[in-house]
Write a protein that holds these residues in place. Structure first.
Motif, PDB file in Angstrom:
ATOM      1  N   SER A 486       0.817  -1.210   0.000  1.00  0.00           N
ATOM      2  CA  SER A 486       0.000   0.000   0.000  1.00  0.00           C
ATOM      3  C   SER A 486       0.855   1.266   0.000  1.00  0.00           C
ATOM      4  O   SER A 486       2.068   1.227   0.248  1.00  0.00           O
ATOM      5  N   ARG A 487       0.210   2.408  -0.244  1.00  0.00           N
ATOM      6  CA  ARG A 487       0.875   3.709  -0.116  1.00  0.00           C
ATOM      7  C   ARG A 487       1.351   3.883   1.320  1.00  0.00           C
ATOM      8  O   ARG A 487       0.780   3.321   2.259  1.00  0.00           O
ATOM      9  N   SER A 488       2.341   4.721   1.524  1.00  0.00           N
ATOM     10  CA  SER A 488       2.955   4.891   2.847  1.00  0.00           C
ATOM     11  C   SER A 488       1.942   5.335   3.901  1.00  0.00           C
ATOM     12  O   SER A 488       1.981   4.866   5.044  1.00  0.00           O
ATOM     13  N   PHE A 489       1.010   6.218   3.527  1.00  0.00           N
ATOM     14  CA  PHE A 489       0.065   6.725   4.518  1.00  0.00           C
ATOM     15  C   PHE A 489      -1.099   5.768   4.776  1.00  0.00           C
ATOM     16  O   PHE A 489      -1.988   6.062   5.571  1.00  0.00           O
ATOM     17  N   GLU A 490      -1.099   4.622   4.071  1.00  0.00           N
ATOM     18  CA  GLU A 490      -2.117   3.593   4.327  1.00  0.00           C
ATOM     19  C   GLU A 490      -1.520   2.404   5.087  1.00  0.00           C
ATOM     20  O   GLU A 490      -2.199   1.401   5.277  1.00  0.00           O
ATOM     21  N   ARG A 491      -0.272   2.508   5.510  1.00  0.00           N
ATOM     22  CA  ARG A 491       0.393   1.419   6.225  1.00  0.00           C
ATOM     23  C   ARG A 491       0.203   1.547   7.733  1.00  0.00           C
ATOM     24  O   ARG A 491       0.216   2.637   8.282  1.00  0.00           O
ATOM     25  N   ASN A 492       0.053   0.400   8.403  1.00  0.00           N
ATOM     26  CA  ASN A 492      -0.014   0.347   9.876  1.00  0.00           C
ATOM     27  C   ASN A 492      -1.028   1.337  10.451  1.00  0.00           C
ATOM     28  O   ASN A 492      -0.740   2.095  11.377  1.00  0.00           O
ATOM     29  N   LEU A 493      -2.226   1.311   9.910  1.00  0.00           N
ATOM     30  CA  LEU A 493      -3.271   2.216  10.373  1.00  0.00           C
ATOM     31  C   LEU A 493      -4.032   1.598  11.552  1.00  0.00           C
ATOM     32  O   LEU A 493      -4.566   0.490  11.436  1.00  0.00           O
ATOM     33  N   PRO A 494      -4.122   2.303  12.656  1.00  0.00           N
ATOM     34  CA  PRO A 494      -4.937   1.793  13.764  1.00  0.00           C
ATOM     35  C   PRO A 494      -6.430   1.975  13.471  1.00  0.00           C
ATOM     36  O   PRO A 494      -6.820   2.902  12.753  1.00  0.00           O
ATOM     37  N   ILE A 495      -7.228   1.094  14.011  1.00  0.00           N
ATOM     38  CA  ILE A 495      -8.676   1.239  13.946  1.00  0.00           C
ATOM     39  C   ILE A 495      -9.155   1.561  15.355  1.00  0.00           C
ATOM     40  O   ILE A 495      -8.918   0.795  16.293  1.00  0.00           O
ATOM     41  N   TRP A 496      -9.818   2.683  15.497  1.00  0.00           N
ATOM     42  CA  TRP A 496     -10.269   3.147  16.803  1.00  0.00           C
ATOM     43  C   TRP A 496     -11.781   2.967  16.937  1.00  0.00           C
ATOM     44  O   TRP A 496     -12.524   3.143  15.968  1.00  0.00           O
ATOM     45  N   VAL A 497     -12.191   2.636  18.141  1.00  0.00           N
ATOM     46  CA  VAL A 497     -13.612   2.666  18.486  1.00  0.00           C
ATOM     47  C   VAL A 497     -13.803   3.812  19.467  1.00  0.00           C
ATOM     48  O   VAL A 497     -13.164   3.854  20.525  1.00  0.00           O
ATOM     49  N   CYS A 498     -14.646   4.761  19.072  1.00  0.00           N
ATOM     50  CA  CYS A 498     -14.900   5.946  19.898  1.00  0.00           C
ATOM     51  C   CYS A 498     -16.373   5.984  20.287  1.00  0.00           C
ATOM     52  O   CYS A 498     -17.248   5.743  19.446  1.00  0.00           O
ATOM     53  N   LYS A 499     -16.631   6.310  21.547  1.00  0.00           N
ATOM     54  CA  LYS A 499     -18.008   6.295  22.045  1.00  0.00           C
ATOM     55  C   LYS A 499     -18.311   7.579  22.815  1.00  0.00           C
ATOM     56  O   LYS A 499     -17.472   8.130  23.506  1.00  0.00           O
ATOM     57  N   GLY A 500     -19.552   8.011  22.643  1.00  0.00           N
ATOM     58  CA  GLY A 500     -20.031   9.166  23.394  1.00  0.00           C
ATOM     59  C   GLY A 500     -19.388  10.470  22.989  1.00  0.00           C
ATOM     60  O   GLY A 500     -18.600  11.054  23.730  1.00  0.00           O
ATOM     61  N   MET A 501     -19.737  10.962  21.812  1.00  0.00           N
ATOM     62  CA  MET A 501     -19.162  12.228  21.348  1.00  0.00           C
ATOM     63  C   MET A 501     -19.629  13.372  22.240  1.00  0.00           C
ATOM     64  O   MET A 501     -20.818  13.515  22.544  1.00  0.00           O
TER      65      MET A 501
END
Length: 516
Positions: A486-501
């Motif tokens: 992948s492109r450099s900025f698509e590597r090792n991307l964390p996936i976050w779960v965010c609750k209660g904005m």
């Protein structure tokens, strides 16, 4: 008017040459797209998203290509192969129009053959027409404009300006870059005897038609506060990598096939120096003007690629004239041979034929640096091929995180992506995976807004952890996305779960806007 059998055979044979070479190009693309191990291209994901939100315009493009894709997917489906049928046919159209231009210039079978072979061996055409985007149609609209202008100059049939205006108008509705064609040609006309066209009513009728065809997009721009101007400014200043004069010039040689300089450069000189082609000098002046404009504007080297069919067509005539002398006749088969060899050598660079690691070794052996035309760190595959990897994996990884949520949380969950490639991947692959549609602040996704998300649960791909700490009551890292190609900025991307904005999305949406 009586047409002899001999003339019919000549016309048929000339057209058969052009069509045969165009058909070869179509078959190459069909074969590659049927068996490629590479995936869908980043921009294709975005075009699909736009085709699902039909409008009179988009932040980064006029509406025509999205409309065409809507009908294409309706009749053929949205498989990788189906989406790439029209780009393959566009490449064939470019080859056909290049051959027909050579024919209009008075070329023989050899010059027509040379022009068509030269066109099929242009790597940037093969590359652009290997995936769905407005660029493949842009090439076609420019080529059609050149062909029609040649016919107007040659035959003095002024009513052809109507067809020319329709082509320009549709070209504007496809990509704004046809404005550069108009800049070069319309100013170029003033420096030739063809300035007489400015006094012809049909010339103005054609231009009025072009303007009328573009009005819906202008109205859309006004209604949406001119987002495309903001996009162009941001892309020029922040996204496109700087290109020097030498770099831009080198790009013309490499993108068009180094061997092809033996065709298009004589064509450019022929337009300036040959008295028989004096009436077509506008094409040479236009090229110089647009070349200098792109250099001044820091344009990407491929921006000038739509101009070369006409230079190739003239160059084929110049070569034909040169080889009339018997002692130079050997140049004909020699030039065709090297064109084909050059085309074959460049084919794995233009099309996703080789496995990734083999491609890296092949490009290294040819001394080709796989740097991109944008400011992110280069991928070992280069920007073009790197954009074909990681999208299915992104959707799969996001699905795993989504499935960890409770049923009630899923009902109120949205997925936020940092760019239209990520968002498009969620929308494209997520249909079968059961994911909600993505929201994003990138380009037209920003205009489509955050939908009806209520701020309860948000899955975020990548981004800055500090933002989640600021805006959410609770957040945690739930997964990671990575693909080696992948492109450099698509590597090792964390996936976050965010609750209660803590605040409503409506309050922060304006600040999230990212037009680039």
């Amino acid at each position: 008017m009586i047409i002899s059998i001999k003339n019919i055979k000549r016309i048929f044979n000339e057209n058969a040459i052009i069509i045969a070479i165009a058909l070869i190009s179509v078959l190459i693309h069909f074969f590659v797209n049927a068996f490629t191990a590479y995936g869908i291209f980043r921009d294709e994901l975005y075009y699909i998203a736009c085709s699902n939100h039909l409008a009179f315009g988009y932040v980064d493009q006029p509406p025509l290509s999205a409309l065409i894709l809507f009908f294409n997917n309706f009749f053929l489906g949205d498989s990788l192969f189906a989406m790439r049928v029209l780009p393959a046919l566009a490449n064939a159209g470019i080859i056909i129009l290049t051959g027909l231009m050579a024919k209009e210039f008075g070329g023989s079978k050899f010059s027509i053959l040379l022009a068509a072979v030269s066109a099929i061996t242009v790597p940037v055409y093969q590359s652009i027409c290997n995936f769905y985007s407005m660029n493949c149609f842009d090439l076609l609209f420019w080529a059609a404009c050149f062909y029609l202008l040649i016919r107007i100059i040659k035959t003095d049939k002024q009513k052809l300006w109507i067809a020319f205006g329709i082509d320009v108008g549709l070209g504007f509705q496809n990509k704004l870059s046809i404005l550069f064609f108009c800049f070069g040609i319309y100013i170029g006309l003033l420096f030739t005897a063809q300035r007489k066209f400015y006094a012809n009513k049909w010339f103005w009728y054609g231009n009025i038609i072009a303007a009328l065809l573009f009005i819906p997009n202008i109205i859309w721009q006004i209604a949406n506060n001119y987002p495309t101007l903001e996009f162009i400014h941001n892309a020029t200043v922040l996204k496109n990598a700087p290109v020097s004069f030498i770099g831009f010039l080198n790009g013309q040689v490499m993108l068009i096939n180094p061997v092809n300089i033996l065709i298009w450069l004589p064509g450019l000189l022929y337009l300036f120096l040959n008295k028989e082609f004096k009436q077509y000098k506008v094409f040479a002046i236009g090229y110089i003007l647009i070349f200098l404009l792109f250099v001044f504007q820091n344009g990407k080297p491929y921006y000038l690629s739509p101009y070369y069919p006409v230079l190739i067509a003239v160059g084929s005539i110049a070569i034909e004239k040169l080889t009339i002398k018997k002692y130079l006749s050997w140049l004909k088969p020699t030039l065709l041979f090297f064109l084909i060899v050059g085309g074959l050598l460049s084919l794995p660079i233009a099309l996703p034929i080789l496995p990734p690691e083999t491609f890296v070794k092949y490009s290294d052996a040819l001394g080709i640096e796989n740097s991109g035309e944008e400011r992110d760190s280069p991928s070992k595959l280069g920007q073009h091929f790197a954009d074909m990897f990681g999208w299915k994996e992104l959707a799969d990884s996001t699905t795993k995180v989504y499935n960890t949520l409770k049923p009630e949380e899923k009902k109120h969950c949205a997925i936020f992506a940092q760019n239209y490639g990520q968002a498009g991947a969620i929308d494209y692959f997520g249909v079968k995976l059961g994911l909600p549609n993505a929201i994003s602040a990138h380009n037209n996704y920003w205009l489509w807004g955050p939908s009806n998300w209520d701020g309860s649960v948000l899955i975020v791909i990548g981004g800055d952890e500090q933002d989640y700490k600021t805006y959410f009551k609770e957040y945690y890292k739930a997964g990671i996305i990575d693909h080696p190609y992948s492109r450099s900025f698509e590597r090792n991307l964390p996936i976050w779960v965010c609750k209660g904005m803590k605040v409503t999305m409506k309050r922060v949406w304006q600040r999230l806007k990212h037009f680039i």
